[in-house]
Design an enzyme around this catalytic site. Structure first.
Site, PDB file in Angstrom:
ATOM      1  N   GLU A   1     -11.197   2.185 -46.375  1.00 62.37           N
ATOM      2  CA  GLU A   1     -10.938   0.584 -47.229  1.00 62.37           C
ATOM      3  C   GLU A   1      -9.473   1.178 -48.385  1.00 62.37           C
ATOM      4  OE1 GLU A   1     -13.937   1.696 -50.152  1.00 62.37           O
ATOM      5  OE2 GLU A   1     -13.491   0.380 -51.368  1.00 62.37           O
TER       6      GLU A   1
ATOM      7  N   ASP B   1     -15.034   4.989 -50.372  1.00 65.36           N
ATOM      8  CA  ASP B   1     -15.284   6.141 -51.682  1.00 65.36           C
ATOM      9  C   ASP B   1     -16.790   6.377 -52.053  1.00 65.36           C
ATOM     10  OD1 ASP B   1     -12.359   6.193 -52.774  1.00 65.36           O
ATOM     11  OD2 ASP B   1     -12.249   4.470 -53.375  1.00 65.36           O
TER      12      ASP B   1
ATOM     13  N   ASP C   1     -18.494   5.787 -54.942  1.00 66.10           N
ATOM     14  CA  ASP C   1     -19.321   5.492 -55.480  1.00 66.10           C
ATOM     15  C   ASP C   1     -19.961   3.786 -55.087  1.00 66.10           C
ATOM     16  OD1 ASP C   1     -17.434   2.975 -54.833  1.00 66.10           O
ATOM     17  OD2 ASP C   1     -16.332   4.037 -56.462  1.00 66.10           O
TER      18      ASP C   1
ATOM     19  N   ASP D   1     -18.816   0.503 -54.861  1.00 70.83           N
ATOM     20  CA  ASP D   1     -18.474  -0.764 -53.898  1.00 70.83           C
ATOM     21  C   ASP D   1     -17.737   0.157 -52.944  1.00 70.83           C
ATOM     22  OD1 ASP D   1     -18.082  -2.396 -55.351  1.00 70.83           O
ATOM     23  OD2 ASP D   1     -15.587  -1.482 -55.852  1.00 70.83           O
TER      24      ASP D   1
END
Ligand code: TSJ
Length: 639
Positions: free
Chosen positions: A429, A502, A504, A506
C-alpha cells in the site's frame, strides 16, 4: 417385579458386544469425540422425534439442558412402540437402544428420512452415555426403561404409572460419558440454538423449544412459513428486487421437495441445499435438478414473452442465478451421499423429480406474477450483458508475453526468477512504502506491486466493472492464473502472494478489500495457502547495539523480561511502512530469515466476507447497528 414387561436375558450379552464396538471407535459413528461429536448425540435423539413429526404425529419437540449437564429430548408423538420386537424378543424401546442400526424401520409404517451424519441412532447415544432414561406415554400408561455405563439395561421397560388417555409421547434423557468425550461434556447453548432454529426452518410448523436449566435460558422456534421465512431472514440485510418469496412444494415417488427463493439487487448467488434436514454444501442431484429448471424456465419465459429475441443467445445458469437467495430442501427415503465430504446427494432419480416439481411451480409463479417475472428476467439479462463485457475485459488482462504489467500510476517490479515455487509478490500500500520495499527486497525472488490507498470494493461491483479497474487488472495479470472459469492454478506466477499494509485501521481496511477480492475471485489461491498477510512490527526495543522488533504488546513484554537486570533499553513505536528504511523493512517484515507471515485460510476470508457484506451492503440500518455493536472488533479485524 409385577409390572415388568419383558424378561431381560442372555441376549443382553450379544447386544453389549455391538455397543462395545461403538465405544471402541466412537469416531466411526459420530464423526469425532470433540465438542462437535458431543452435540451430535443430541441431534441423533432429536432426529427420531423429527421423524415422528414428519410422519404427522408430533407438533412439539423440547430440548432441555438439565442442571446436571444431561440433556432431555421430549416429543408429543405416539410414543415408541412398547410391544415385543419380533426379531429380538425384547421390547422395541430396548431394541432401539441396544441394537446397532435398529433405528428407523422398526414399528413399520412410514420410513426414516431424517438422520444424522452417519445415519446411526439411539443405540449409539446409549453406548456413549453414562446413563440413559427413556419414558414412553402411551395406552394411558407411563413406561420407563433405564440404561447405564455404555448401554447395560438396568431397568427393563416397566410400567411406572398411569396417565390420561390423550397423553402420548417419548421423553429421553442422557448423560454423555466423560470417559468418551474427554475434551468436554458441556453442551453449548448457542450451538444447540443455531441447529434447533435451522431444524424449525426446515420443518415448517414444527415447534422446537430449547431450554437451558443451568442458566435459565429459553428459545422457542416455530416457522409456519418454513424455508420461506428462512429466505426472508437471509435477505434481511439485502434489497430484494421483487416482493414475493417464491415457494414451490411437491412430492413424487416418496421424494418431497421444497424450494424458496427471492432475488436481491446484489451480484452473488446464495444457494443452500438440504437432504433430510442435513446440509449438502457440495450440492447434488436435488440442487442440480432445481438449477437446471430455473435456467430452462427463465429462458422459456424470456423467449415466449419477447424479452429475448430468437437470434439472441440463451441466458446461462450464472446469469439467472445472479442475486438469488435460494433454499432447496429435499426429503429422500434412502439418500446416497457422495463427494469428498459425503455431503453431495447422488441419487440419480432425484434430479428429474426435483426438476419437474420446481419447473411446474416456478413457471406458474412467473405466469401469475408478470411484474415480478419482468424484474427477474431483466436482472438475468443485465447479468448476461455484463458477462459478455467481462469476457472482453478479461481478454485484455491476458498476458501478452513480456512483462508489460503497468498501469497509470504504478508498475509491477517483477523478480528475476521465473520459478514460481520460489517467487513471491508483495502487494504494498502506498508509493513510499513500495519504494522502500523495492530497495529492501530480494530482487531474485521478490516482486513488488504497489497499490493506491483504497482499491475498488468488489462486493459492490459486477465483474465487468471490477475488471475494468486498472489496479485489479494489474493484479490479475501479475498473478497469472486468470479468474472464474478460466482460473488455472498451473499458471500461478508466485507461490506466495503477500499483502503488506500498515498495522492501523486504514491498513486493515485495505487488507479487507484485498481479501474480499481473493475470496470472491481467487478462492483456490486461499485454499491452496498462497495468500499471506505480512506482519510489520509494532515496537522496536533498543539496548546497547541491539535492536529487537516485536509484533505486539505481549511479545514486547516477554522480551523485556528476558533482558538482564539493569539493562537500559528504549522502546520505539514503529511508524508506518512508508517511514521504514529499506534495511528496516527487510530485517523485520520482508526477509525470510526474520519475518512472520500470517497464512490466510478460508475461515479468515469467510469471516471477513461476512463482516464485509454487512459493512458494505446498501442497507444503512444493519450497518449502523453492526458498527455500534462491533466497534472494537472492526478496528482490530484480527488478521
Ligand atoms: F429413538 C429414540 F429413542 F431416540 C427416540 C424416539 C427419542 C425421542 C425423543 C423420540 C422418539 C420417538 C419415536 N418419538 N416418536 C417415535 N415414534 C415411534 O417410534 C413410532 C410410534 C408408533 C408407530 C406405529 O406404527 O404405531 C411407529 C413408530 C416408529
Amino acid at each position: 417385579m409385577e409390572n415388568k414387561i419383558e424378561h431381560y436375558d442372555a441376549s443382553d450379552i450379544q447386544v453389549l458386544e455391538g455397543l462395545e464396538a461403538v465405544r471402541k471407535r466412537p469416531g466411526m459413528y459420530i464423526g469425532s469425540t470433540s465438542e462437535r461429536g458431543l452435540h451430535h448425540l443430541v441431534w441423533e435423539i432429536v432426529d427420531n422425534a423429527i421423524d415422528e413429526a414428519l410422519a404427522g404425529y408430533c407438533d412439539d419437540i423440547e430440548i432441555i439442558v438439565n442442571k446436571d449437564g444431561s440433556v432431555t429430548v421430549k416429543d408429543d408423538g405416539r410414543g415408541i412402540p412398547v410391544d415385543k420386537h419380533p426379531k429380538t424378543g425384547i421390547s422395541t424401546v430396548e431394541t432401539v437402544y441396544t441394537v446397532l442400526h435398529a433405528g428407523g424401520k422398526f414399528g413399520g409404517g412410514g420410513y426414516k428420512v431424517s438422520g444424522g451424519l452417519h445415519g446411526v441412532g439411539a443405540s449409539v447415544v446409549n453406548a456413549l452415555s453414562k446413563w440413559v432414561d427413556v419414558t414412553v406415554y402411551k395406552n394411558s400408561k407411563i413406561y420407563q426403561a433405564k440404561f447405564a455405563n455404555g448401554g447395560h439395561i438396568v431397568q427393563p421397560l416397566t410400567i411406572i404409572g398411569d396417565c390420561s388417555e390423550d397423553r402420548t409421547g417419548t421423553t429421553v434423557t442422557f448423560m454423555p460419558d466423560e470417559e468418551i468425550f474427554k475434551e468436554t461434556t458441556r453442551f453449548d447453548y448457542e450451538t444447540l440454538k443455531v441447529r434447533a432454529r435451522e431444524l424449525a426452518f426446515l420443518n415448517k410448523g414444527l415447534r422446537i423449544i430449547l431450554v437451558d436449566d443451568r442458566e435459565d435460558k429459553k428459545d422457542i422456534f416455530v416457522y409456519e412459513g418454513g424455508i420461506k421465512e428462512y429466505v426472508e431472514l437471509l435477505n434481511k440485510n439485502k434489497t430484494p428486487i421483487h416482493n414475493d418469496i417464491i415457494y414451490v412444494e411437491g412430492a413424487e415417488n416418496n421424494v418431497t421437495l421444497e424450494v424458496a427463493l427471492q432475488y436481491n439487487d446484489g451480484y452473488n448467488s446464495a444457494i443452500y441445499s438440504f437432504v433430510n434436514n442435513i446440509t449438502t454444501p457440495e450440492g447434488g442431484t436435488h440442487e442440480d435438478g432445481v438449477k437446471n429448471s430455473l435456467t430452462r424456465i427463465i429462458n422459456n419465459y424470456a423467449k415466449n414473452n419477447k424479452f429475448l429475441k430468437d437470434n439472441e443467445d440463451s441466458l446461462t445458469g450464472d446469469d439467472v442465478r445472479e442475486g438469488i437467495t435460494m433454499i432447496v430442501s429435499a426429503k429422500v427415503p434412502e439418500p446416497q451421499f457422495e463427494g469428498q465430504t459425503k455431503t453431495k446427494l447422488g441419487n440419480s432419480e432425484v434430479r428429474k423429480i426435483a426438476a419437474n416439481i420446481f419447473a411446474e411451480g416456478f413457471e406458474r409463479f412467473l405466469m401469475e406474477n408478470p411484474e415480478q417475472a419482468k424484474v427477474i428476467i431483466e436482472k438475468s439479462m443485465t447479468a448476461a450483458r455484463a458477462r459478455v463485457a467481462a469476457k472482453k475485459a478479461r481478454e485484455l488482462t491476458r498476458r501478452k508475453g513480456g512483462l508489460e504489467i503497468t498501469n497509470q500510476w504504478g508498475k509491477l517490479t517483477d523478480c528475476s526468477s521465473k520459478d514460481a515455487s520460489i517467487s513471491e509478490m508483495f502487494i504494498v500500500e502506498g508509493d513510499s512504502a513500495a519504494g522502500s520495499a523495492k530497495m529492501g527486497r530480494d530482487p531474485i525472488t521478490q516482486a513488488i506491486l504497489p497499490i493506491r490507498g483504497k482499491i475498488l470494493n468488489v462486493e459492490k461491483a459486477r465483474l465487468d466493472r471490477i475488471l475494468s479497474n486498472e489496479e485489479i487488472r494489474t493484479m490479475i495479470t501479475a498473478i497469472g492464473t486468470g479468474i472464474g472459469e478460466e482460473f488455472d492454478i498451473s499458471k500461478l506466477r508466485y507461490n506466495k502472494i503477500i499483502i503488506m499494509t500498515d498495522a492501523d485501521v486504514d491498513g486493515a481496511h485495505i487488507r479487507t478489500l484485498l481479501l474480499t477480492l481473493f475470496y470472491r475471485y481467487f478462492k483456490p489461491l486461499i485454499e491452496g495457502g498462497h495468500i499471506y498477510a505480512a506482519q510489520p512490527p509494532l515496537y522496536s526495543i533498543k539496548h546497547g547495539k541491539t535492536i529487537k522488533y516485536v509484533l505486539d504488546d505481549d511479545e514486547r513484554d516477554e522480551y523485556i523480561k528476558t533482558l538482564p537486570e539493569n539493562t537500559k533499553y528504549e522502546i520505539g513505536r514503529m511508524k508506518g511502512l512508508g517511514e521504514m528504511d529499506p534495511h528496516e523493512l527487510r530485517s523485520t517484515t520482508m526477509g525470510i530469515e526474520s519475518r512472520v507471515l500470517k497464512q490466510i485460510n478460508l475461515a479468515d476470508a469467510i469471516q471477513v466476507d461476512e463482516i464485509f457484506q454487512v459493512l458494505m451492503g446498501e442497507e444503512v440500518e444493519p450497518r449502523r447497528k453492526f458498527i455500534e455493536e462491533n466497534a472494537l472488533n472492526v478496528v482490530n479485524l484480527d488478521i
